[in-house]
Design a protein around this motif. Structure first.
Motif, PDB file in Angstrom:
ATOM      1  N   ASN A 166       0.835  -1.206   0.000  1.00  0.00           N
ATOM      2  CA  ASN A 166       0.000   0.000   0.000  1.00  0.00           C
ATOM      3  C   ASN A 166       0.867   1.253   0.000  1.00  0.00           C
ATOM      4  O   ASN A 166       0.527   2.269   0.593  1.00  0.00           O
ATOM      5  N   GLU A 167       2.004   1.168  -0.684  1.00  0.00           N
ATOM      6  CA  GLU A 167       2.855   2.342  -0.850  1.00  0.00           C
ATOM      7  C   GLU A 167       2.161   3.352  -1.760  1.00  0.00           C
ATOM      8  O   GLU A 167       1.499   2.979  -2.727  1.00  0.00           O
ATOM      9  N   SER A 168       2.348   4.636  -1.458  1.00  0.00           N
ATOM     10  CA  SER A 168       1.774   5.673  -2.319  1.00  0.00           C
ATOM     11  C   SER A 168       2.582   5.832  -3.597  1.00  0.00           C
ATOM     12  O   SER A 168       2.068   6.264  -4.620  1.00  0.00           O
ATOM     13  N   GLU A 169       3.873   5.485  -3.543  1.00  0.00           N
ATOM     14  CA  GLU A 169       4.749   5.565  -4.709  1.00  0.00           C
ATOM     15  C   GLU A 169       5.289   4.170  -5.001  1.00  0.00           C
ATOM     16  O   GLU A 169       6.054   3.620  -4.211  1.00  0.00           O
ATOM     17  N   ASP A 183       2.829   5.541  13.841  1.00  0.00           N
ATOM     18  CA  ASP A 183       2.167   4.440  14.553  1.00  0.00           C
ATOM     19  C   ASP A 183       1.203   3.639  13.684  1.00  0.00           C
ATOM     20  O   ASP A 183       0.362   2.909  14.205  1.00  0.00           O
ATOM     21  N   LYS A 184       1.318   3.756  12.354  1.00  0.00           N
ATOM     22  CA  LYS A 184       0.512   2.943  11.449  1.00  0.00           C
ATOM     23  C   LYS A 184       1.435   2.176  10.510  1.00  0.00           C
ATOM     24  O   LYS A 184       2.329   2.754   9.901  1.00  0.00           O
ATOM     25  N   ALA A 185       1.186   0.867  10.394  1.00  0.00           N
ATOM     26  CA  ALA A 185       2.036   0.023   9.554  1.00  0.00           C
ATOM     27  C   ALA A 185       1.761   0.294   8.076  1.00  0.00           C
ATOM     28  O   ALA A 185       0.629   0.592   7.684  1.00  0.00           O
ATOM     29  N   LEU A 186       2.810   0.198   7.274  1.00  0.00           N
ATOM     30  CA  LEU A 186       2.692   0.353   5.827  1.00  0.00           C
ATOM     31  C   LEU A 186       3.363  -0.847   5.170  1.00  0.00           C
ATOM     32  O   LEU A 186       4.495  -1.191   5.500  1.00  0.00           O
ATOM     33  N   SER A 187       2.656  -1.497   4.250  1.00  0.00           N
ATOM     34  CA  SER A 187       3.231  -2.629   3.523  1.00  0.00           C
ATOM     35  C   SER A 187       4.087  -2.099   2.383  1.00  0.00           C
ATOM     36  O   SER A 187       3.589  -1.384   1.510  1.00  0.00           O
ATOM     37  N   GLY A 188       5.353  -2.434   2.406  1.00  0.00           N
ATOM     38  CA  GLY A 188       6.270  -1.976   1.372  1.00  0.00           C
ATOM     39  C   GLY A 188       6.661  -3.103   0.437  1.00  0.00           C
ATOM     40  O   GLY A 188       6.228  -4.252   0.588  1.00  0.00           O
ATOM     41  N   PHE A 189       7.494  -2.765  -0.542  1.00  0.00           N
ATOM     42  CA  PHE A 189       7.934  -3.770  -1.508  1.00  0.00           C
ATOM     43  C   PHE A 189       9.287  -3.348  -2.064  1.00  0.00           C
ATOM     44  O   PHE A 189       9.448  -2.243  -2.573  1.00  0.00           O
ATOM     45  N   ILE A 190      10.269  -4.233  -1.922  1.00  0.00           N
ATOM     46  CA  ILE A 190      11.603  -4.003  -2.483  1.00  0.00           C
ATOM     47  C   ILE A 190      11.729  -4.854  -3.740  1.00  0.00           C
ATOM     48  O   ILE A 190      11.612  -6.077  -3.680  1.00  0.00           O
ATOM     49  N   SER A 191      11.947  -4.206  -4.883  1.00  0.00           N
ATOM     50  CA  SER A 191      11.987  -4.932  -6.154  1.00  0.00           C
ATOM     51  C   SER A 191      13.406  -5.010  -6.698  1.00  0.00           C
ATOM     52  O   SER A 191      14.315  -4.326  -6.234  1.00  0.00           O
ATOM     53  N   ASP A 192      13.576  -5.852  -7.720  1.00  0.00           N
ATOM     54  CA  ASP A 192      14.872  -5.934  -8.399  1.00  0.00           C
ATOM     55  C   ASP A 192      15.135  -4.683  -9.224  1.00  0.00           C
ATOM     56  O   ASP A 192      16.287  -4.319  -9.453  1.00  0.00           O
ATOM     57  N   ILE A 193      14.082  -4.028  -9.662  1.00  0.00           N
ATOM     58  CA  ILE A 193      14.239  -2.805 -10.449  1.00  0.00           C
ATOM     59  C   ILE A 193      14.591  -1.632  -9.543  1.00  0.00           C
ATOM     60  O   ILE A 193      15.427  -0.794  -9.872  1.00  0.00           O
ATOM     61  N   SER A 194      13.951  -1.572  -8.389  1.00  0.00           N
ATOM     62  CA  SER A 194      14.168  -0.457  -7.460  1.00  0.00           C
ATOM     63  C   SER A 194      14.428  -1.011  -6.060  1.00  0.00           C
ATOM     64  O   SER A 194      13.509  -1.099  -5.244  1.00  0.00           O
ATOM     65  N   PRO A 195      15.684  -1.393  -5.757  1.00  0.00           N
ATOM     66  CA  PRO A 195      15.993  -2.002  -4.456  1.00  0.00           C
ATOM     67  C   PRO A 195      16.141  -0.992  -3.320  1.00  0.00           C
ATOM     68  O   PRO A 195      16.689  -1.308  -2.277  1.00  0.00           O
ATOM     69  N   VAL A 196      15.661   0.229  -3.536  1.00  0.00           N
ATOM     70  CA  VAL A 196      15.723   1.285  -2.521  1.00  0.00           C
ATOM     71  C   VAL A 196      14.343   1.914  -2.397  1.00  0.00           C
ATOM     72  O   VAL A 196      13.702   2.214  -3.404  1.00  0.00           O
ATOM     73  N   ARG A 271       7.135   0.720   9.819  1.00  0.00           N
ATOM     74  CA  ARG A 271       6.344   1.447  10.817  1.00  0.00           C
ATOM     75  C   ARG A 271       7.243   2.472  11.510  1.00  0.00           C
ATOM     76  O   ARG A 271       8.387   2.171  11.846  1.00  0.00           O
ATOM     77  N   VAL A 272       6.721   3.691  11.707  1.00  0.00           N
ATOM     78  CA  VAL A 272       7.418   4.713  12.492  1.00  0.00           C
ATOM     79  C   VAL A 272       6.615   4.915  13.771  1.00  0.00           C
ATOM     80  O   VAL A 272       5.447   5.318  13.722  1.00  0.00           O
ATOM     81  N   MET A 273       7.242   4.621  14.902  1.00  0.00           N
ATOM     82  CA  MET A 273       6.531   4.638  16.182  1.00  0.00           C
ATOM     83  C   MET A 273       7.063   5.739  17.088  1.00  0.00           C
ATOM     84  O   MET A 273       8.279   5.896  17.231  1.00  0.00           O
ATOM     85  N   LYS A 274       6.146   6.489  17.686  1.00  0.00           N
ATOM     86  CA  LYS A 274       6.536   7.468  18.695  1.00  0.00           C
ATOM     87  C   LYS A 274       6.849   6.729  19.992  1.00  0.00           C
ATOM     88  O   LYS A 274       6.097   5.873  20.427  1.00  0.00           O
ATOM     89  N   GLN A 275       7.978   7.077  20.590  1.00  0.00           N
ATOM     90  CA  GLN A 275       8.373   6.453  21.847  1.00  0.00           C
ATOM     91  C   GLN A 275       8.092   7.405  23.005  1.00  0.00           C
ATOM     92  O   GLN A 275       8.159   8.624  22.860  1.00  0.00           O
ATOM     93  N   LYS A 276       7.782   6.849  24.138  1.00  0.00           N
ATOM     94  CA  LYS A 276       7.522   7.661  25.322  1.00  0.00           C
ATOM     95  C   LYS A 276       8.614   7.393  26.350  1.00  0.00           C
ATOM     96  O   LYS A 276       8.574   6.401  27.068  1.00  0.00           O
TER      97      LYS A 276
END
Length: 443
Positions: A166-169, A183-196, A271-276
Protein backbone atom coordinates in the motif's frame (compact mmCIF):
# COMPACT_ATOMS: atom_id res chain seq x y z
CA UNK A 1 13.41 21.51 -69.77
CA UNK A 2 16.84 20.63 -68.41
CA UNK A 3 15.89 21.93 -64.95
CA UNK A 4 12.74 19.81 -64.93
CA UNK A 5 14.76 16.71 -65.79
CA UNK A 6 17.22 17.38 -62.93
CA UNK A 7 14.34 17.95 -60.49
CA UNK A 8 12.69 14.69 -61.62
CA UNK A 9 15.93 12.77 -61.02
CA UNK A 10 16.28 14.24 -57.51
CA UNK A 11 12.70 13.25 -56.66
CA UNK A 12 13.34 9.70 -57.87
CA UNK A 13 16.49 9.39 -55.74
CA UNK A 14 14.67 10.66 -52.64
CA UNK A 15 11.75 8.34 -53.33
CA UNK A 16 14.03 5.33 -53.64
CA UNK A 17 15.79 6.28 -50.38
CA UNK A 18 12.50 6.63 -48.50
CA UNK A 19 11.29 3.33 -49.91
CA UNK A 20 14.45 1.55 -48.71
CA UNK A 21 14.22 3.26 -45.28
CA UNK A 22 10.56 2.30 -44.82
CA UNK A 23 11.27 -1.28 -45.88
CA UNK A 24 14.16 -1.57 -43.46
CA UNK A 25 12.18 0.03 -40.63
CA UNK A 26 9.34 -2.35 -41.36
CA UNK A 27 11.69 -5.33 -41.28
CA UNK A 28 13.18 -4.10 -37.99
CA UNK A 29 9.80 -3.57 -36.29
CA UNK A 30 9.25 -6.08 -33.51
CA UNK A 31 6.10 -8.15 -33.45
CA UNK A 32 5.26 -8.35 -29.74
CA UNK A 33 2.78 -10.97 -28.64
CA UNK A 34 0.69 -10.39 -25.53
CA UNK A 35 0.61 -13.23 -23.03
CA UNK A 36 -1.30 -13.72 -19.79
CA UNK A 37 0.35 -14.46 -16.46
CA UNK A 38 -0.42 -17.53 -14.35
CA UNK A 39 -1.12 -16.67 -10.71
CA UNK A 40 0.56 -19.04 -8.23
CA UNK A 41 0.63 -19.23 -4.43
CA UNK A 42 4.35 -19.90 -3.95
CA UNK A 43 6.57 -19.09 -6.88
CA UNK A 44 9.65 -20.74 -5.35
CA UNK A 45 7.86 -24.05 -4.87
CA UNK A 46 5.10 -23.99 -7.45
CA UNK A 47 2.69 -26.94 -7.14
CA UNK A 48 -0.04 -25.64 -9.46
CA UNK A 49 -0.64 -27.03 -12.95
CA UNK A 50 -0.32 -24.46 -15.70
CA UNK A 51 -0.42 -24.36 -19.48
CA UNK A 52 2.35 -23.10 -21.72
CA UNK A 53 1.47 -20.55 -24.39
CA UNK A 54 2.74 -21.05 -27.95
CA UNK A 55 5.12 -18.52 -29.51
CA UNK A 56 5.75 -19.14 -33.23
CA UNK A 57 9.11 -18.46 -34.85
CA UNK A 58 9.32 -17.49 -38.53
CA UNK A 59 12.61 -16.45 -40.15
CA UNK A 60 13.82 -14.51 -37.13
CA UNK A 61 16.54 -14.87 -34.54
CA UNK A 62 14.24 -13.50 -31.80
CA UNK A 63 10.62 -13.52 -30.70
CA UNK A 64 9.05 -10.97 -28.38
CA UNK A 65 6.24 -10.95 -25.83
CA UNK A 66 4.76 -8.65 -23.21
CA UNK A 67 2.73 -9.15 -20.04
CA UNK A 68 1.19 -6.94 -17.36
CA UNK A 69 0.95 -7.60 -13.62
CA UNK A 70 -1.73 -5.71 -11.64
CA UNK A 71 0.17 -5.55 -8.33
CA UNK A 72 3.73 -5.79 -7.05
CA UNK A 73 4.93 -9.36 -6.94
CA UNK A 74 7.38 -12.07 -7.94
CA UNK A 75 7.67 -13.24 -11.56
CA UNK A 76 9.31 -16.33 -13.05
CA UNK A 77 9.34 -17.20 -16.77
CA UNK A 78 9.21 -20.84 -17.88
CA UNK A 79 10.34 -21.50 -21.48
CA UNK A 80 10.44 -24.70 -23.52
CA UNK A 81 12.33 -24.71 -26.84
CA UNK A 82 10.04 -27.21 -28.55
CA UNK A 83 10.61 -27.52 -32.27
CA UNK A 84 12.82 -24.62 -33.30
CA UNK A 85 14.94 -25.56 -36.27
CA UNK A 86 16.88 -24.05 -39.13
CA UNK A 87 17.12 -25.51 -42.60
CA UNK A 88 20.20 -24.43 -44.52
CA UNK A 89 22.14 -26.07 -47.35
CA UNK A 90 20.09 -29.23 -47.08
CA UNK A 91 20.77 -29.66 -43.35
CA UNK A 92 18.20 -29.27 -40.53
CA UNK A 93 19.58 -28.01 -37.20
CA UNK A 94 17.54 -27.99 -33.99
CA UNK A 95 18.03 -24.84 -31.96
CA UNK A 96 17.57 -23.70 -28.38
CA UNK A 97 16.37 -20.35 -27.03
CA UNK A 98 17.36 -18.03 -24.21
CA UNK A 99 14.92 -15.91 -22.21
CA UNK A 100 15.64 -12.29 -21.27
CA UNK A 101 13.24 -10.10 -19.27
CA UNK A 102 13.18 -6.32 -19.85
CA UNK A 103 11.53 -3.48 -18.00
CA UNK A 104 10.65 -1.46 -21.11
CA UNK A 105 9.69 -1.79 -24.76
CA UNK A 106 13.11 -0.70 -26.01
CA UNK A 107 14.61 -3.98 -24.78
CA UNK A 108 17.68 -2.22 -23.37
CA UNK A 109 17.25 -2.65 -19.59
CA UNK A 110 17.29 -6.35 -18.68
CA UNK A 111 16.01 -7.55 -15.31
CA UNK A 112 17.64 -10.64 -13.86
CA UNK A 113 19.83 -13.07 -15.77
CA UNK A 114 19.51 -14.49 -19.27
CA UNK A 115 18.54 -18.18 -19.08
CA UNK A 116 19.16 -20.75 -21.83
CA UNK A 117 17.01 -23.72 -22.86
CA UNK A 118 18.60 -26.19 -25.26
CA UNK A 119 16.65 -27.92 -28.06
CA UNK A 120 13.50 -29.51 -26.60
CA UNK A 121 14.52 -28.46 -23.08
CA UNK A 122 12.79 -26.36 -20.41
CA UNK A 123 14.36 -23.37 -18.63
CA UNK A 124 13.19 -21.23 -15.72
CA UNK A 125 14.37 -17.73 -14.93
CA UNK A 126 15.07 -16.87 -11.32
CA UNK A 127 12.12 -15.32 -9.49
CA UNK A 128 12.43 -11.53 -9.63
CA UNK A 129 10.50 -8.93 -7.64
CA UNK A 130 8.68 -6.47 -9.90
CA UNK A 131 6.48 -3.44 -9.34
CA UNK A 132 3.06 -3.51 -10.97
CA UNK A 133 3.16 -2.65 -14.67
CA UNK A 134 4.01 -4.00 -18.12
CA UNK A 135 7.19 -5.93 -18.90
CA UNK A 136 8.74 -7.39 -22.02
CA UNK A 137 10.43 -10.69 -22.92
CA UNK A 138 12.93 -11.47 -25.64
CA UNK A 139 13.31 -15.10 -26.71
CA UNK A 140 16.67 -15.20 -28.45
CA UNK A 141 17.27 -18.18 -30.74
CA UNK A 142 20.68 -19.68 -30.07
CA UNK A 143 23.22 -21.02 -32.58
CA UNK A 144 21.33 -19.62 -35.57
CA UNK A 145 23.68 -18.83 -38.47
CA UNK A 146 21.32 -16.31 -40.04
CA UNK A 147 17.67 -15.36 -39.86
CA UNK A 148 16.61 -17.21 -43.00
CA UNK A 149 15.30 -20.73 -42.66
CA UNK A 150 14.41 -20.51 -38.95
CA UNK A 151 10.96 -21.77 -38.08
CA UNK A 152 9.14 -23.68 -35.39
CA UNK A 153 7.64 -22.97 -32.00
CA UNK A 154 8.57 -22.39 -28.39
CA UNK A 155 6.26 -22.43 -25.38
CA UNK A 156 6.26 -20.15 -22.38
CA UNK A 157 4.42 -19.25 -19.17
CA UNK A 158 4.76 -16.23 -16.88
CA UNK A 159 4.29 -17.33 -13.26
CA UNK A 160 3.19 -14.53 -10.93
CA UNK A 161 2.90 -14.39 -7.13
CA UNK A 162 1.03 -11.35 -5.79
CA UNK A 163 2.85 -9.34 -3.09
CA UNK A 164 0.70 -6.22 -3.09
CA UNK A 165 1.76 -3.20 -1.02
CA UNK A 166 0.00 0.00 0.00
CA UNK A 167 2.85 2.34 -0.85
CA UNK A 168 1.77 5.67 -2.32
CA UNK A 169 4.75 5.57 -4.71
CA UNK A 170 5.33 2.24 -6.48
CA UNK A 171 8.87 3.34 -7.35
CA UNK A 172 9.90 5.93 -4.77
CA UNK A 173 12.81 8.34 -5.13
CA UNK A 174 14.54 10.98 -3.02
CA UNK A 175 12.10 13.60 -4.32
CA UNK A 176 9.07 11.29 -4.61
CA UNK A 177 8.78 9.63 -1.22
CA UNK A 178 6.14 7.37 0.33
CA UNK A 179 4.14 9.18 3.00
CA UNK A 180 3.89 7.27 6.26
CA UNK A 181 1.69 8.05 9.27
CA UNK A 182 3.10 7.67 12.76
CA UNK A 183 2.17 4.44 14.55
CA UNK A 184 0.51 2.94 11.45
CA UNK A 185 2.04 0.02 9.55
CA UNK A 186 2.69 0.35 5.83
CA UNK A 187 3.23 -2.63 3.52
CA UNK A 188 6.27 -1.98 1.37
CA UNK A 189 7.93 -3.77 -1.51
CA UNK A 190 11.60 -4.00 -2.48
CA UNK A 191 11.99 -4.93 -6.15
CA UNK A 192 14.87 -5.93 -8.40
CA UNK A 193 14.24 -2.81 -10.45
CA UNK A 194 14.17 -0.46 -7.46
CA UNK A 195 15.99 -2.00 -4.46
CA UNK A 196 15.72 1.28 -2.52
CA UNK A 197 12.60 2.76 -0.91
CA UNK A 198 12.10 6.26 0.51
CA UNK A 199 9.60 7.17 3.24
CA UNK A 200 8.66 10.51 4.81
CA UNK A 201 7.00 11.36 8.13
CA UNK A 202 6.26 14.42 10.26
CA UNK A 203 6.31 14.89 14.03
CA UNK A 204 4.41 17.73 15.68
CA UNK A 205 6.73 18.07 18.67
CA UNK A 206 10.08 16.97 20.00
CA UNK A 207 9.81 13.22 20.48
CA UNK A 208 11.79 9.98 20.26
CA UNK A 209 10.84 7.84 17.25
CA UNK A 210 11.61 4.26 16.35
CA UNK A 211 11.68 3.09 12.71
CA UNK A 212 10.70 -0.57 12.50
CA UNK A 213 11.29 -2.80 9.46
CA UNK A 214 10.36 -6.40 8.70
CA UNK A 215 10.89 -8.52 5.59
CA UNK A 216 10.02 -12.12 4.80
CA UNK A 217 13.18 -12.64 2.72
CA UNK A 218 16.80 -13.15 3.70
CA UNK A 219 19.22 -10.34 2.90
CA UNK A 220 21.14 -7.33 4.15
CA UNK A 221 19.12 -4.21 4.91
CA UNK A 222 20.25 -0.70 5.81
CA UNK A 223 18.09 2.12 7.19
CA UNK A 224 19.30 5.74 7.03
CA UNK A 225 17.38 8.62 8.63
CA UNK A 226 17.77 12.20 7.31
CA UNK A 227 16.53 15.63 8.32
CA UNK A 228 15.12 18.20 5.88
CA UNK A 229 18.63 19.49 5.15
CA UNK A 230 19.61 15.99 3.96
CA UNK A 231 21.89 15.47 6.97
CA UNK A 232 22.04 11.84 8.07
CA UNK A 233 21.12 11.75 11.76
CA UNK A 234 20.81 8.00 12.38
CA UNK A 235 21.38 4.68 10.65
CA UNK A 236 21.51 0.96 11.23
CA UNK A 237 21.87 -2.29 9.30
CA UNK A 238 21.08 -5.94 9.80
CA UNK A 239 21.36 -9.24 7.96
CA UNK A 240 18.58 -11.81 7.99
CA UNK A 241 14.85 -12.00 7.50
CA UNK A 242 11.57 -12.84 9.22
CA UNK A 243 12.48 -10.59 12.16
CA UNK A 244 11.76 -7.06 13.32
CA UNK A 245 14.60 -4.52 13.06
CA UNK A 246 14.57 -1.03 14.58
CA UNK A 247 16.46 2.26 14.40
CA UNK A 248 15.75 4.76 17.16
CA UNK A 249 16.33 8.53 17.32
CA UNK A 250 15.17 11.52 19.36
CA UNK A 251 13.99 14.19 16.88
CA UNK A 252 12.76 17.76 16.96
CA UNK A 253 9.43 18.95 15.57
CA UNK A 254 9.51 18.77 11.77
CA UNK A 255 9.58 16.52 8.70
CA UNK A 256 12.07 13.68 8.21
CA UNK A 257 12.69 10.98 5.65
CA UNK A 258 14.45 7.65 5.70
CA UNK A 259 15.96 5.43 3.04
CA UNK A 260 15.76 1.63 3.06
CA UNK A 261 18.29 -0.25 0.91
CA UNK A 262 18.05 -4.02 0.86
CA UNK A 263 19.24 -7.12 -0.93
CA UNK A 264 16.13 -8.87 0.43
CA UNK A 265 13.58 -8.65 -2.37
CA UNK A 266 9.84 -8.77 -1.82
CA UNK A 267 7.28 -7.73 0.72
CA UNK A 268 8.14 -5.73 3.82
CA UNK A 269 6.43 -3.92 6.66
CA UNK A 270 7.47 -0.44 7.73
CA UNK A 271 6.34 1.45 10.82
CA UNK A 272 7.42 4.71 12.49
CA UNK A 273 6.53 4.64 16.18
CA UNK A 274 6.54 7.47 18.69
CA UNK A 275 8.37 6.45 21.85
CA UNK A 276 7.52 7.66 25.32
CA UNK A 277 10.62 8.18 27.39
CA UNK A 278 9.90 8.56 31.06
CA UNK A 279 11.48 12.00 31.39
CA UNK A 280 9.75 15.26 32.32
CA UNK A 281 10.91 18.44 34.02
CA UNK A 282 8.97 20.56 36.48
CA UNK A 283 9.80 23.85 38.16
CA UNK A 284 8.96 25.18 41.58
CA UNK A 285 10.85 28.36 42.27
CA UNK A 286 13.81 28.13 42.47
CA UNK A 287 14.19 24.36 41.83
CA UNK A 288 13.98 22.35 38.58
CA UNK A 289 12.93 18.77 39.28
CA UNK A 290 13.90 15.85 37.03
CA UNK A 291 11.04 13.35 36.97
CA UNK A 292 11.83 9.86 35.69
CA UNK A 293 11.32 6.22 36.62
CA UNK A 294 14.15 5.14 34.33
CA UNK A 295 17.10 3.53 36.05
CA UNK A 296 19.72 6.04 35.07
CA UNK A 297 23.47 6.07 35.28
CA UNK A 298 23.83 9.84 35.08
CA UNK A 299 21.86 13.08 34.98
CA UNK A 300 23.49 16.28 33.79
CA UNK A 301 22.19 19.65 32.66
CA UNK A 302 23.19 22.68 30.61
CA UNK A 303 21.88 26.22 30.42
CA UNK A 304 20.22 26.63 27.01
CA UNK A 305 17.85 24.83 24.65
CA UNK A 306 19.81 22.06 22.94
CA UNK A 307 18.44 20.10 20.00
CA UNK A 308 18.12 16.35 20.22
CA UNK A 309 20.75 16.03 17.49
CA UNK A 310 23.15 17.50 20.07
CA UNK A 311 22.56 14.72 22.59
CA UNK A 312 26.17 13.57 22.23
CA UNK A 313 27.71 16.97 21.41
CA UNK A 314 30.96 18.04 23.08
CA UNK A 315 29.05 20.86 24.82
CA UNK A 316 27.77 18.24 27.23
CA UNK A 317 31.33 17.73 28.48
CA UNK A 318 30.86 21.04 30.33
CA UNK A 319 27.45 20.08 31.70
CA UNK A 320 26.78 19.95 35.43
CA UNK A 321 26.45 16.39 36.69
CA UNK A 322 23.98 15.83 39.52
CA UNK A 323 25.23 13.82 42.45
CA UNK A 324 24.20 10.20 42.89
CA UNK A 325 20.57 9.97 43.92
CA UNK A 326 19.99 13.68 43.29
CA UNK A 327 17.28 14.64 40.80
CA UNK A 328 16.91 18.41 41.17
CA UNK A 329 18.93 21.59 40.85
CA UNK A 330 18.46 25.29 41.61
CA UNK A 331 18.47 28.09 39.03
CA UNK A 332 18.64 31.87 39.36
CA UNK A 333 18.62 32.91 35.70
CA UNK A 334 15.64 32.94 33.34
CA UNK A 335 15.77 30.91 30.14
CA UNK A 336 15.97 27.34 28.89
CA UNK A 337 17.62 24.48 30.75
CA UNK A 338 18.26 21.14 29.04
CA UNK A 339 18.58 17.90 30.98
CA UNK A 340 20.17 14.73 29.60
CA UNK A 341 19.77 11.27 31.09
CA UNK A 342 22.08 8.36 30.31
CA UNK A 343 20.73 4.92 31.19
CA UNK A 344 22.75 1.81 31.98
CA UNK A 345 22.70 0.64 28.33
CA UNK A 346 24.42 3.86 27.26
CA UNK A 347 21.30 5.28 25.60
CA UNK A 348 20.97 9.05 26.03
CA UNK A 349 17.85 11.17 25.79
CA UNK A 350 17.06 14.73 26.77
CA UNK A 351 14.39 17.35 27.21
CA UNK A 352 14.27 21.04 28.08
CA UNK A 353 12.23 23.45 30.18
CA UNK A 354 11.85 27.23 30.10
CA UNK A 355 11.72 29.18 33.38
CA UNK A 356 10.90 32.87 33.71
CA UNK A 357 10.00 33.52 37.37
CA UNK A 358 13.38 33.21 39.07
CA UNK A 359 14.95 34.36 42.34
CA UNK A 360 18.03 36.39 41.48
CA UNK A 361 18.15 38.52 44.64
CA UNK A 362 21.35 38.08 46.64
CA UNK A 363 20.93 37.23 50.33
CA UNK A 364 22.15 39.64 52.99
CA UNK A 365 25.45 39.04 54.72
CA UNK A 366 25.07 36.64 57.68
CA UNK A 367 25.12 38.04 61.21
CA UNK A 368 27.72 36.49 63.53
CA UNK A 369 26.32 36.44 67.07
CA UNK A 370 28.82 34.14 68.76
CA UNK A 371 32.50 33.50 67.99
CA UNK A 372 34.99 33.14 70.83
CA UNK A 373 38.60 32.05 71.19
CA UNK A 374 38.85 28.46 72.39
CA UNK A 375 35.50 27.44 70.82
CA UNK A 376 34.91 24.98 67.94
CA UNK A 377 31.95 26.70 66.30
CA UNK A 378 30.47 29.98 65.10
CA UNK A 379 26.78 30.88 65.51
CA UNK A 380 24.53 33.50 64.01
CA UNK A 381 21.56 34.30 61.75
CA UNK A 382 21.17 34.25 57.96
CA UNK A 383 18.45 33.89 55.31
CA UNK A 384 16.24 30.90 56.11
CA UNK A 385 17.27 27.79 54.20
CA UNK A 386 20.49 29.36 52.92
CA UNK A 387 23.84 27.59 53.19
CA UNK A 388 26.38 29.52 55.26
CA UNK A 389 30.06 29.17 54.36
CA UNK A 390 32.96 30.08 56.64
CA UNK A 391 36.71 30.29 56.14
CA UNK A 392 39.46 31.23 58.59
CA UNK A 393 42.42 33.52 57.91
CA UNK A 394 41.63 33.57 54.18
CA UNK A 395 42.23 29.82 53.90
CA UNK A 396 40.89 27.96 50.86
CA UNK A 397 39.18 25.44 53.13
CA UNK A 398 35.48 26.11 53.65
CA UNK A 399 33.24 25.05 56.53
CA UNK A 400 29.49 25.14 56.01
CA UNK A 401 26.10 24.70 57.67
CA UNK A 402 22.50 25.20 56.61
CA UNK A 403 20.37 27.90 58.22
CA UNK A 404 17.16 26.65 59.79
CA UNK A 405 13.65 27.74 58.83
CA UNK A 406 14.11 30.52 61.40
CA UNK A 407 17.46 31.53 59.91
CA UNK A 408 19.64 30.20 62.74
CA UNK A 409 22.95 28.60 61.76
CA UNK A 410 25.85 26.96 63.60
CA UNK A 411 29.07 26.23 61.70
CA UNK A 412 31.37 23.68 63.33
CA UNK A 413 35.13 23.75 62.76
CA UNK A 414 37.70 21.01 63.40
CA UNK A 415 39.96 22.99 65.76
CA UNK A 416 39.39 25.73 68.31
CA UNK A 417 39.62 29.37 67.41
CA UNK A 418 42.55 31.57 68.45
CA UNK A 419 42.52 35.16 69.47
CA UNK A 420 43.22 37.32 66.42
CA UNK A 421 41.86 34.80 63.86
CA UNK A 422 39.94 36.46 61.04
CA UNK A 423 36.77 34.65 59.97
CA UNK A 424 34.80 35.39 56.79
CA UNK A 425 31.18 34.29 56.53
CA UNK A 426 28.80 34.47 53.53
CA UNK A 427 25.50 32.83 52.52
CA UNK A 428 24.27 31.16 49.32
CA UNK A 429 20.47 30.94 49.06
CA UNK A 430 18.40 28.08 47.60
CA UNK A 431 18.55 29.64 44.13
CA UNK A 432 22.35 29.74 44.18
CA UNK A 433 22.69 33.49 44.74
CA UNK A 434 25.81 34.38 46.71
CA UNK A 435 25.53 37.23 49.24
CA UNK A 436 28.03 39.68 50.70
CA UNK A 437 30.74 38.53 53.11
CA UNK A 438 30.83 39.37 56.80
CA UNK A 439 34.31 39.65 58.36
CA UNK A 440 34.93 39.19 62.13
CA UNK A 441 38.16 39.17 64.22
CA UNK A 442 38.23 36.74 67.14
CA UNK A 443 38.85 38.46 70.46
Amino acid sequence: MKRRLILFCIICVIGNFLNVFVCRASSMAKSIEKIDFVRVENIKDCQEDFELQNIYITSSKSAYAEFTIPQDGFVKIVTKANTIRQYAEGVTTYLGASTILYRNKNFIQPVGKEVMAGPDQVSETEAVALEKGTYYIQFKISDAVEELGIYGMLQTAVLYQDCSSNESESISTLHKRNQITLDKALSGFISDISPVDYYEFTVSRRTPVKIGYWTNQEGTTQIELFDTSNNKIADGSFTGGMEWFEVEKYVEKGTYYFKISSTARGKSEVRVMKQKYDLTLSYKKPIIYVNTKTEYKEIRYLKGNFYTTDVAATAWDNGTVLGKGKNSFAVNKAGYYTVRITDYTGKMFQTAIYVSDVDNVKPKAPVVSYCKAGQYYVKGKAEAGATVYLKINNSSHLYSAKASSKGVYKVKINYYLFKGDVIQVYAVDKAGNKGRTCKVIIK
